[in-house]
Design an enzyme around this catalytic site. Structure first.
Site, short mmCIF file in Angstrom:
data_model
loop_
_atom_site.label_atom_id
_atom_site.label_comp_id
_atom_site.label_asym_id
_atom_site.label_seq_id
_atom_site.Cartn_x
_atom_site.Cartn_y
_atom_site.Cartn_z
N ALA A 111 -0.26 8.91 -9.14
CA ALA A 111 1.13 9.01 -9.62
C ALA A 111 1.30 8.38 -11.01
O ALA A 111 2.36 7.87 -11.34
CB ALA A 111 2.10 8.38 -8.61
N TRP A 134 -3.58 3.01 -5.85
CA TRP A 134 -4.91 3.53 -6.20
C TRP A 134 -4.95 4.44 -7.42
O TRP A 134 -5.61 5.49 -7.41
CB TRP A 134 -5.52 4.29 -5.00
CG TRP A 134 -4.91 3.99 -3.68
CD1 TRP A 134 -5.25 2.96 -2.85
CD2 TRP A 134 -3.84 4.68 -3.03
NE1 TRP A 134 -4.46 2.97 -1.74
CE2 TRP A 134 -3.59 4.02 -1.83
CE3 TRP A 134 -3.06 5.80 -3.36
CZ2 TRP A 134 -2.59 4.43 -0.93
CZ3 TRP A 134 -2.07 6.20 -2.49
CH2 TRP A 134 -1.86 5.52 -1.30
N GLY A 135 -4.24 4.08 -8.49
CA GLY A 135 -4.31 4.87 -9.72
C GLY A 135 -3.64 6.22 -9.64
O GLY A 135 -3.72 7.00 -10.59
N ASP A 173 0.84 -1.19 0.00
CA ASP A 173 0.00 0.00 0.00
C ASP A 173 0.88 1.25 0.00
O ASP A 173 2.11 1.13 0.11
CB ASP A 173 -0.90 -0.04 1.24
CG ASP A 173 -2.33 0.37 0.92
OD1 ASP A 173 -2.50 1.31 0.13
OD2 ASP A 173 -3.26 -0.26 1.45
N ASP A 231 -10.36 2.96 -3.23
CA ASP A 231 -11.06 1.76 -2.75
C ASP A 231 -12.47 1.63 -3.29
O ASP A 231 -13.22 2.60 -3.38
CB ASP A 231 -11.11 1.75 -1.22
CG ASP A 231 -9.73 1.58 -0.62
OD1 ASP A 231 -8.73 1.58 -1.37
OD2 ASP A 231 -9.65 1.44 0.61
C1 GLA Z 1 -5.99 1.07 1.55
C2 GLA Z 1 -6.17 0.01 0.46
C3 GLA Z 1 -7.21 -0.98 0.88
C4 GLA Z 1 -6.82 -1.63 2.20
C5 GLA Z 1 -6.59 -0.56 3.26
C6 GLA Z 1 -6.00 -1.11 4.53
O1 GLA Z 1 -7.12 1.86 1.67
O2 GLA Z 1 -6.50 0.63 -0.74
O3 GLA Z 1 -7.37 -1.96 -0.12
O4 GLA Z 1 -5.66 -2.40 2.02
O5 GLA Z 1 -5.69 0.44 2.79
O6 GLA Z 1 -5.80 -0.13 5.50
#
Ligand code: GLA
Length: 631
Positions: free
Chosen positions: A259, A256-257, A190, A277
């Site tokens: 950078a 998460w897309g 992450d 998410d």
């Molecule tokens: C981020 C990730 C999620 C999950 C949480 C855990 O938000 O995108 O998929 O792993 O962290 O805290």
């Protein structure tokens, strides 16, 4: 910042791309496949992850309960193999030696008589059951739950230093522990630690956590330090190779897309998140789906787009919403997304298990050719996705995004099948067989996705369009010199923020990337008034790598696309075969398409280069019309 200085000695940061002093010409042919080849993800990974069901409150009983159900229900036999622990497993980092300590109260098997807690008994058990085991960490010093969790549940404990459980500064030590000592097979990495701990973040100001100047700004690709983020992943990759001599590991990128990772995740890991998410809301599912669905060229065996885990089992996708749950599953299957169940399988009813266990859809997702579906018909309301399968069949999904009934007309053209020959369909939900020629209308319920396997006669009898085989294409350089947010992604109201703030604006860079059967800006392909239903749309100053599996000719009609603003600059199109120049053509906007027809017998890698020598940074759409590999 000492770390950054040491890993980026001669690097200049130019609008999100790196130009190092000794960089080779990025448009020069390499004669090889340059996307990520580490790890083991020839097919999209399938399995289970703890986060959607349990957030940080994961424990051994919950984990093993779902794992056991995967065996008992037959899902294991259908391919669900990874059992992944997400955030919440760690207690602290021991400051004397930097060793991570497991929350043994939640994972009793980790507590041994002597020595430190270890996940080895748990991974041994999972391996004996036929599973692979996954663990979770963060690029920074701290995790996402430490940044965002509302309550204290299962957050790391102790002093500020003891609560620094992320990889930053400990990457090699932690990866040795996870893979060599504890026996994990996969890691999700992450990025909140390099995004949410600026000096002025409330939890940093209050002294809870140490500041780390953010490398990622989720809201601005221009303010993200892309080379520095890539350098952190490069370190991780070195350690993964070191501690997995058999190469059997899976690296999941979770930034998460942001950078511009939707463009380069394929060069760095096995799966890469394309958006923030998912939540169990129809509208949010659309956001995550949209973030991956136009990125077919950026996915292939070894590295896949990841629109996040399945949320089937909750909210809009629970057992009272089977239509929505089926759509979610079918779309993920079509996109070659990882099929990671996010539900507490101990309590999931049979109707949902049947969705996870739909063997026909799993086969579409796991098809050996590795072609992500492409969009054959596009609108905000209804889309038709088509995926070329290894045996020559097509999978086709008719997707009603709206809350009203819709009619969809499927044509032979959508499938690139002949209109005057019968097309056989098998419904992937009911198993029903049917047949049509020319076109066929279907009624769709609100939010319904119909999926068929289609067999027919190919329009291109002696080969395949390049856009039909995105799994064999790597946009090594896509010509995007200034990454910009993609405006085609549905902007939902994130459940965690509601309508606080100003609402979600276009967020995910990647606009202008290479596209199948469309220009980089999602227009139909056209050269000097001639439309092309098939082809590759890409920007000038790009280089595409194509794996040639047994074809003998490459043909295309090339030109600057009519949608280009610029008619002044000449673009030179060059085709290489294993590094050897096979053909070139130069042209500018308004000039008729130029034909290319070259022999590629015995060639492993065909490279398509479009260069505008006098306009190196210009984002100029060019079209490889009807680009095809022929027998
Ligand atoms: C981020 C990730 C999620 C999950 C949480 C855990 O938000 O995108 O998929 O792993 O962290 O805290």
């Amino acid at each position: 910042m000492t770390l950054l200085r040491s890993v980026l000695p001669l690097t200049l940061l130019v609008a999100g791309t790196t130009l190092s002093a000794q960089s080779p010409d990025p448009l020069a042919p390499t004669a090889r496949w340059t996307a990520y080849q580490g790890g083991s993800a020839q097919l999209p990974p399938m399995g289970w992850n703890s986060w959607n069901a349990f957030l940080t409150e994961i424990d051994e009983e919950k984990l093993m309960g779902s794992a056991q159900r995967i065996v008992d229900t037959g899902l294991a036999k259908k391919g669900y193999r990874y059992i992944n622990i997400d955030d919440g497993w760690w207690l602290k980092r021991r400051t004397s030696d930097g060793r991570l300590i497991i929350r043994a109260d939640k994972f009793p098997s980790a507590q041994t008589d002597k020595g430190d807690p270890t996940f080895r008994p748990l991974t041994d058990r999972l391996h004996r059951m036929g599973f692979k085991a996954g663990i979770y960490s963060d690029l920074g010093r701290n995790s996402c739950s430490q940044a965002y969790s509302e309550g204290p549940a299962q957050l790391p404990e102790g002093s500020v230093a003891e609560r620094e459980v992320g990889l930053y500064g400990h990457s090699d030590q932690d990866l040795r522990l996870f893979f060599a000592e504890w026996g994990f097979d996969a890691i999700k990495v992450d990025g909140c630690g390099i995004r949410a701990f600026a000096a002025d973040a409330p939890r940093v100001r209050s002294g809870q956590y140490r500041a780390l100047p953010p490398l990622i700004d989720q809201h601005s690709v221009a303010r993200s330090n892309i080379p520095a983020v890539k350098a952190l992943f490069a370190d991780i990759n070195q350690s993964l190779a070191r501690y997995n001599p058999d190469g059997d590991y899976m690296l999941s990128l979770c930034i998460w897309g942001s950078a511009n990772v939707r463009a380069w995740g394929k060069d760095v890991g096995n799966i890469s998140r394309t958006s923030d998410d998912i939540s169990p809301d129809w509208s949010r599912m659309l956001t995550n789906y949209d973030s991956a669905v136009r990125r077919a060229f950026y996915a292939h065996p070894g590295s896949w787009n990841d629109p996040d885990m399945l949320f089937i089992g909750k909210g809009d996708f629970d057992a009272a919403h089977l239509t929505e749950a089926r759509s979610h599953f079918a779309l993920w299957a079509m996109m070659n997304a990882p099929l990671l169940i996010g539900a507490d399988l101990r309590t999931v009813p049979q109707s949902l298990l049947d969705i996870f266990g739909n063997g026909d859809l799993i086969a579409i997702n796991q098809d050996a050719a590795g072609n992500q579906a492409t969009i054959a018909f596009d609108s905000d309301d209804l889309q038709i996705l088509v995926k070329s399968l290894a045996n020559g069949d097509k999978a086709v999904a008719l997707f009603n995004r709206t809350a009203t009934p819709m009619q969809a007309v499927l044509t032979a053209d959508h499938l690139k099948f002949s209109a005057d020959k019968p097309i056989a369909l098998k419904d992937m939900w009911t198993g029903d067989a049917s047949q049509f020629s020319g076109e066929q209308a279907f009624d769709l319920e609100p939010h319904q996705t119909l999926v068929f396997r289609a067999t027919g006669q190919r329009q291109l009898r002696d080969g395949m369009y390049v856009s039909e085989q995105p799994g064999r294409v790597n946009p090594a350089v896509d010509g995007v010199s200034y990454p910009e947010p993609d405006p085609t992604i549905h902007r939902s109201i994130p459940g965690w923020r509601g309508t606080r703030g100003v609402g979600e604006r276009p967020l995910y860079a990647g606009w202008g990337g290479a596209m199948p059967d469309a220009t980089p800006y999602n227009q139909p392909l056209a050269i000097a008034g001639k439309a092309f239903g098939s082809g590759v749309g890409v920007l000038a100053n790009s280089r595409l790598e194509i794996r040639n599996e047994g074809f003998s000719r490459f043909t295309a009609q090339v030109g600057v696309d009519d949608s280009a603003r610029d008619a002044a600059h000449t673009v030179r199109f060059t085709v290489y075969g294993d590094g050897r120049r096979l053909a070139s053509a130069s042209t500018r906007r308004g000039e008729a398409a130029k034909p290319i027809d070259v022999d590629v017998r015995g060639v492993a890698i065909v490279e398509l280069v479009a260069q505008a020598p006098d306009a190196p940074g210009e984002m100029l759409p060019v079209s490889w019309g009807d680009a095809a590999l022929r027998r």
